[in-house]
Design a protein around this motif. Structure first.
Motif, PDB file in Angstrom:
ATOM      1  N   ARG A   8       0.838  -1.200   0.000  1.00 24.93           N
ATOM      2  CA  ARG A   8       0.000   0.000   0.000  1.00 24.93           C
ATOM      3  C   ARG A   8       0.869   1.244   0.000  1.00 24.93           C
ATOM      4  NH1 ARG A   8       0.723  -2.154   4.865  1.00 24.93           N
ATOM      5  NH2 ARG A   8       1.183  -0.814   6.625  1.00 24.93           N
ATOM      6  N   PHE A   9       0.225   2.374  -0.243  1.00 23.62           N
ATOM      7  CA  PHE A   9       0.869   3.671  -0.099  1.00 23.62           C
ATOM      8  C   PHE A   9       0.303   4.333   1.146  1.00 23.62           C
ATOM      9  CE2 PHE A   9       1.081   3.213  -4.826  1.00 23.62           C
ATOM     10  CZ  PHE A   9       2.457   3.177  -4.925  1.00 23.62           C
ATOM     11  N   GLU A  10       1.167   4.913   1.964  1.00 19.34           N
ATOM     12  CA  GLU A  10       0.764   5.651   3.166  1.00 19.34           C
ATOM     13  C   GLU A  10       1.495   6.981   3.160  1.00 19.34           C
ATOM     14  OE1 GLU A  10       1.437   3.513   6.791  1.00 19.34           O
ATOM     15  OE2 GLU A  10      -0.194   2.113   6.399  1.00 19.34           O
ATOM     16  N   GLY A  11       0.775   8.050   2.859  1.00 22.57           N
ATOM     17  CA  GLY A  11       1.410   9.365   2.806  1.00 22.57           C
ATOM     18  C   GLY A  11       2.503   9.389   1.770  1.00 22.57           C
ATOM     19  N   THR A  12       3.716   9.711   2.186  1.00 20.15           N
ATOM     20  CA  THR A  12       4.840   9.788   1.247  1.00 20.15           C
ATOM     21  C   THR A  12       5.610   8.469   1.125  1.00 20.15           C
ATOM     22  OG1 THR A  12       6.300  10.610   2.987  1.00 20.15           O
ATOM     23  CG2 THR A  12       5.165  12.267   1.648  1.00 20.15           C
ATOM     24  N   ASP A  20       9.112 -13.688   1.842  1.00 15.53           N
ATOM     25  CA  ASP A  20       9.857 -14.818   2.386  1.00 15.53           C
ATOM     26  C   ASP A  20       9.127 -15.299   3.633  1.00 15.53           C
ATOM     27  OD1 ASP A  20      10.495 -13.066   4.445  1.00 15.53           O
ATOM     28  OD2 ASP A  20      12.635 -13.025   4.028  1.00 15.53           O
ATOM     29  N   ALA A  21       9.721 -16.175   4.373  1.00 12.53           N
ATOM     30  CA  ALA A  21       9.066 -16.759   5.546  1.00 12.53           C
ATOM     31  C   ALA A  21       8.754 -15.734   6.637  1.00 12.53           C
ATOM     32  CB  ALA A  21       9.941 -17.873   6.116  1.00 12.53           C
ATOM     33  N   HIS A  22       9.499 -14.640   6.689  1.00 10.50           N
ATOM     34  CA  HIS A  22       9.327 -13.660   7.768  1.00 10.50           C
ATOM     35  C   HIS A  22       8.342 -12.545   7.438  1.00 10.50           C
ATOM     36  CE1 HIS A  22      12.588 -15.603   9.837  1.00 10.50           C
ATOM     37  NE2 HIS A  22      13.341 -15.501   8.743  1.00 10.50           N
ATOM     38  N   HIS A  23       8.065 -12.293   6.183  1.00 11.06           N
ATOM     39  CA  HIS A  23       7.146 -11.234   5.743  1.00 11.06           C
ATOM     40  C   HIS A  23       7.463  -9.893   6.389  1.00 11.06           C
ATOM     41  CE1 HIS A  23       4.668 -13.976   3.451  1.00 11.06           C
ATOM     42  NE2 HIS A  23       4.703 -14.800   4.458  1.00 11.06           N
ATOM     43  N   ASN A  24       8.750  -9.528   6.387  1.00 10.42           N
ATOM     44  CA  ASN A  24       9.170  -8.232   6.933  1.00 10.42           C
ATOM     45  C   ASN A  24       8.523  -7.098   6.157  1.00 10.42           C
ATOM     46  OD1 ASN A  24      10.934  -9.393   8.817  1.00 10.42           O
ATOM     47  ND2 ASN A  24      12.523  -9.577   7.266  1.00 10.42           N
ATOM     48  N   GLU A  25       8.223  -6.011   6.863  1.00 17.73           N
ATOM     49  CA  GLU A  25       7.647  -4.825   6.244  1.00 17.73           C
ATOM     50  C   GLU A  25       8.731  -3.771   6.097  1.00 17.73           C
ATOM     51  OE1 GLU A  25       4.449  -1.820   7.885  1.00 17.73           O
ATOM     52  OE2 GLU A  25       3.493  -3.718   7.294  1.00 17.73           O
ATOM     53  N   LEU A  26       8.745  -3.116   4.943  1.00 10.75           N
ATOM     54  CA  LEU A  26       9.748  -2.115   4.634  1.00 10.75           C
ATOM     55  C   LEU A  26       9.051  -0.889   4.060  1.00 10.75           C
ATOM     56  CD1 LEU A  26      12.825  -1.443   4.126  1.00 10.75           C
ATOM     57  CD2 LEU A  26      12.490  -2.453   1.869  1.00 10.75           C
ATOM     58  N   SER A  27       9.461   0.290   4.513  1.00  8.90           N
ATOM     59  CA  SER A  27       8.917   1.544   3.982  1.00  8.90           C
ATOM     60  C   SER A  27       9.973   2.209   3.113  1.00  8.90           C
ATOM     61  CB  SER A  27       8.562   2.502   5.125  1.00  8.90           C
ATOM     62  OG  SER A  27       7.580   1.947   5.946  1.00  8.90           O
ATOM     63  N   ARG A  32       9.755   6.884  -5.381  1.00  6.92           N
ATOM     64  CA  ARG A  32      10.671   5.931  -6.037  1.00  6.92           C
ATOM     65  C   ARG A  32       9.924   4.819  -6.766  1.00  6.92           C
ATOM     66  NH1 ARG A  32      16.287   6.680  -5.650  1.00  6.92           N
ATOM     67  NH2 ARG A  32      16.045   4.754  -6.793  1.00  6.92           N
ATOM     68  N   LEU A  33       8.643   4.578  -6.375  1.00  6.04           N
ATOM     69  CA  LEU A  33       7.909   3.453  -6.939  1.00  6.04           C
ATOM     70  C   LEU A  33       6.642   3.823  -7.691  1.00  6.04           C
ATOM     71  CD1 LEU A  33       8.145   0.940  -3.974  1.00  6.04           C
ATOM     72  CD2 LEU A  33       9.510   0.980  -6.039  1.00  6.04           C
ATOM     73  N   VAL A  34       6.043   4.967  -7.387  1.00  6.16           N
ATOM     74  CA  VAL A  34       4.718   5.284  -7.911  1.00  6.16           C
ATOM     75  C   VAL A  34       4.671   5.291  -9.440  1.00  6.16           C
ATOM     76  CG1 VAL A  34       4.861   7.806  -7.896  1.00  6.16           C
ATOM     77  CG2 VAL A  34       2.675   6.683  -7.438  1.00  6.16           C
ATOM     78  N   ALA A  35       5.755   5.617 -10.105  1.00  6.00           N
ATOM     79  CA  ALA A  35       5.769   5.653 -11.574  1.00  6.00           C
ATOM     80  C   ALA A  35       5.810   4.263 -12.193  1.00  6.00           C
ATOM     81  CB  ALA A  35       6.958   6.474 -12.062  1.00  6.00           C
ATOM     82  N   GLY A  40      -0.157  -4.354  -4.868  1.00  4.95           N
ATOM     83  CA  GLY A  40      -0.367  -5.731  -5.306  1.00  4.95           C
ATOM     84  C   GLY A  40       0.724  -6.251  -6.215  1.00  4.95           C
ATOM     85  N   ASP A  41       1.509  -5.356  -6.816  1.00  3.50           N
ATOM     86  CA  ASP A  41       2.586  -5.785  -7.708  1.00  3.50           C
ATOM     87  C   ASP A  41       3.695  -6.481  -6.927  1.00  3.50           C
ATOM     88  OD1 ASP A  41       1.385  -4.790  -9.987  1.00  3.50           O
ATOM     89  OD2 ASP A  41       2.630  -2.994 -10.097  1.00  3.50           O
ATOM     90  N   LEU A  42       4.278  -7.482  -7.553  1.00  6.83           N
ATOM     91  CA  LEU A  42       5.430  -8.178  -7.004  1.00  6.83           C
ATOM     92  C   LEU A  42       6.670  -7.533  -7.611  1.00  6.83           C
ATOM     93  CD1 LEU A  42       6.002 -10.553  -5.107  1.00  6.83           C
ATOM     94  CD2 LEU A  42       6.053 -12.018  -7.117  1.00  6.83           C
ATOM     95  N   LEU A  43       7.603  -7.118  -6.751  1.00  5.53           N
ATOM     96  CA  LEU A  43       8.774  -6.374  -7.192  1.00  5.53           C
ATOM     97  C   LEU A  43      10.064  -7.096  -6.824  1.00  5.53           C
ATOM     98  CD1 LEU A  43       7.647  -2.907  -5.807  1.00  5.53           C
ATOM     99  CD2 LEU A  43       7.308  -3.764  -8.112  1.00  5.53           C
ATOM    100  N   CYS A  44      11.021  -7.035  -7.709  1.00  8.73           N
ATOM    101  CA  CYS A  44      12.369  -7.503  -7.437  1.00  8.73           C
ATOM    102  C   CYS A  44      13.210  -6.244  -7.256  1.00  8.73           C
ATOM    103  CB  CYS A  44      12.867  -8.339  -8.607  1.00  8.73           C
ATOM    104  SG  CYS A  44      14.375  -9.223  -8.264  1.00  8.73           S
TER     105      CYS A  44
END
Length: 69
Positions: A8-12, A20-27, A32-35, A40-44
């Motif tokens: 999801r997007f939250e503010g900026t 992976d097994a841990h499902h870490n969250e990263l902001s 950098r990504l909106v364009a 829902g997209d899977l990113l490498c």
């Protein structure tokens, strides 16, 4: 390179969930990504030595299946 799902997007920020097994969250900065990605997209993602995004690629479901095999 690491695999993340754009949750999801939250503010900026774009909130990524590591696929992976841990499902870490990263902001990361949304700008950098909106364009190139939508929720829902899977990113490498490749990061540089200090954690900046170096390369972002959207992975199609077919690419992801081949990567796991």
């Amino acid at each position: 390179m690491n695999t993340y799902r754009l949750d999801r997007f939250e503010g900026t920020y774009a909130i990524l969930i590591q696929e992976d097994a841990h499902h870490n969250e990263l902001s990361v900065l949304k700008e950098r990504l909106v364009a190139v990605a939508k929720p829902g997209d899977l990113l490498c993602i490749d990061f540089d030595a200090i954690g900046n995004l170096r390369n972002v690629k959207i992975i199609t479901p077919v690419d992801h299946k081949m990567e796991q095999a």
